[in-house]
Design an enzyme around this catalytic site. Sequence first.
Site, PDB file in Angstrom:
ATOM      1  N   GLU A  41      28.207 -33.592  22.036  1.00  0.00           N
ATOM      2  CA  GLU A  41      27.909 -34.151  20.723  1.00  0.00           C
ATOM      3  C   GLU A  41      27.997 -33.066  19.648  1.00  0.00           C
ATOM      4  O   GLU A  41      27.493 -31.955  19.831  1.00  0.00           O
ATOM      5  CB  GLU A  41      26.500 -34.747  20.747  1.00  0.00           C
ATOM      6  CG  GLU A  41      26.001 -35.294  19.425  1.00  0.00           C
ATOM      7  CD  GLU A  41      24.560 -35.786  19.501  1.00  0.00           C
ATOM      8  OE1 GLU A  41      24.127 -36.507  18.589  1.00  0.00           O
ATOM      9  OE2 GLU A  41      23.878 -35.452  20.489  1.00  0.00           O
ATOM     10  N   LYS A 116      28.088 -42.783  16.513  1.00  0.00           N
ATOM     11  CA  LYS A 116      26.851 -42.893  17.283  1.00  0.00           C
ATOM     12  C   LYS A 116      26.047 -44.097  16.796  1.00  0.00           C
ATOM     13  O   LYS A 116      25.890 -44.307  15.591  1.00  0.00           O
ATOM     14  CB  LYS A 116      26.045 -41.599  17.137  1.00  0.00           C
ATOM     15  CG  LYS A 116      24.792 -41.511  17.997  1.00  0.00           C
ATOM     16  CD  LYS A 116      24.157 -40.118  17.861  1.00  0.00           C
ATOM     17  CE  LYS A 116      22.932 -39.953  18.737  1.00  0.00           C
ATOM     18  NZ  LYS A 116      22.358 -38.597  18.640  1.00  0.00           N
ATOM     19  N   CYS A 152      24.793 -39.343  23.242  1.00  0.00           N
ATOM     20  CA  CYS A 152      23.406 -38.905  23.475  1.00  0.00           C
ATOM     21  C   CYS A 152      22.404 -40.076  23.487  1.00  0.00           C
ATOM     22  O   CYS A 152      22.305 -40.804  24.462  1.00  0.00           O
ATOM     23  CB  CYS A 152      23.009 -37.852  22.458  1.00  0.00           C
ATOM     24  SG  CYS A 152      21.684 -36.751  23.047  1.00  0.00           S
TER      25      CYS A 152
END
Length: 551
Positions: A41, A116, A152
Amino acid sequence: MKIALAQLNPTIGDLKNNAQQILTTAHQVATQGVKLLLTPELSLCGYPPRDLLLNAHFITEMEQTLHQLATELPPDLHVLIGLATPNPNFTVMGGKPLFNSIALLTAGKVQNIFHKRLLPTYDVFDENRYFTPGSEANYFTIDDIKVGLTVCEDLWNDEDFWGKRSYLVNPIAELAAHNIDLSVNLSASPYCVGKQQLRAAMLKHTAIKYDRAVLYVNQVGANDDLIFDGCSLGFDRSGELICRGESFDRDLIIVEFDEIKQDLKPGKIQPQPDCDDAEIWQALVLGVRDYISKCGFQKVILGLSGGIDSALVAAIAAAAVGADKVLGVLMPSTYSSSHSVTDAIAVAANLGINTETIPIGDLMQGFDGTLDPLFTGTEFGLAEENIQSRIRGTLLMSISNKFGHLLLSTGNKSEMAVGYCTLYGDMNGGLAVIADVPKMRVFSICKWLNRSREVIPHNIIIKPPSAELKPGQVDQDSLPPYEILDAILDAIVCEHQSPEQIIDRGYDPQVVEKITKLVKRAEFKRRQAPPGLKITDRAFGTGWRMPIAAK
């Protein structure tokens, strides 16, 4: 299809060198027939970039670096790279001006940008400050293999695993509904004790629940107070571990996805640290090494008191940068016991570090004489005791300033919690190495270090802890035994328990009340402390946001 997981150690904001890490890795794996390369990330800018993201020119340079990188990558390799990208609609639709994104690069171009979905705001995370969440399921296809992509936190919201949901959306469930063949997660997940086992259990659960193989690549290295442990993972559809990267070190893991079986083939599994003490030791050594190198220091300095805390910090520093780059300074006073000096010299000899001795007795007399007109008629107390610590802090900072060495402070978490540390004295420094390590854990790590040879002299481990600021002083004169203190502090700091709840667990009400007050009163000190390396799930640092002026 061969897939590579690049466990990289980026430096925050260093776009050029971070891109070079990715490029070097890409050319390395391309020669091995890899089709898809995963990076962590925000791998292009490093995690967490914090308020660098508020600088428009930084975002522009990041985009330019990405497009330049695309032209230099092997043309047949697909590469996933983390970066921040502009949100063009935020002024109209609301939200924040950026996305936390993943770019898919191949054939010399940026082929796609994914965002994300879940943005954490707990503990050390503050992603809602900068980012707008993505709204679509993220997937792409390579050679008829549909790859589902998460970033994540997107992976950390399964109600069956956690017993609750923290967000309305579950990106993994949405990807399963799109019939993906393989799930990949790009992470920058900060370390704390037990985190590796928790991640593995969560990924195993995810693979079994959705009957999909899952690959997880994690950032490694330390950025300020946060340590990233790597330990990238892969699980097959049945939940069997098929690969694992190094802990606390860079690594490159290559695995193969079987298109016919729709599953991952077994790969290399690196061993993990065999106990918590070993794990914490590796984390702290990495934390010190990266803080020193990324901040541009060459050598370190610390005060060697002959106590267990400074002994442990000296050992960590020697392991991180080499014994020849560590200077321990002994500053005995009239209150210092003889064993303080001999124990400090012994630990320095065991580690092979250089030492200097600067007695401070005359300096103490000078301070006493200067303050005497003002202090006459008052009772000797903390102010006079703390002069010793402040003299030592001044000497250490002077040496640091003169020679450009990084000063390491040596206070542990138990001391930081209750304020048993002196502002502008032993709290001086650029990095607080063990500020998140409770006192009992300090003892435990030192005993672990001595498992095969004596690193920490035995007398340092067995003698009663003391600041030696007055004759015969020991910590237990004013604090409960450390095993009791640490348990109460854990209940206050990590478990957020009230005094009543802690007393109900069997602890002395007067002791609990005293410790609770000490923790609250010391907040102003902690606010002025150097950054401390985080190794527990609740540290006095980025994720601790208590008010100072409060009742």
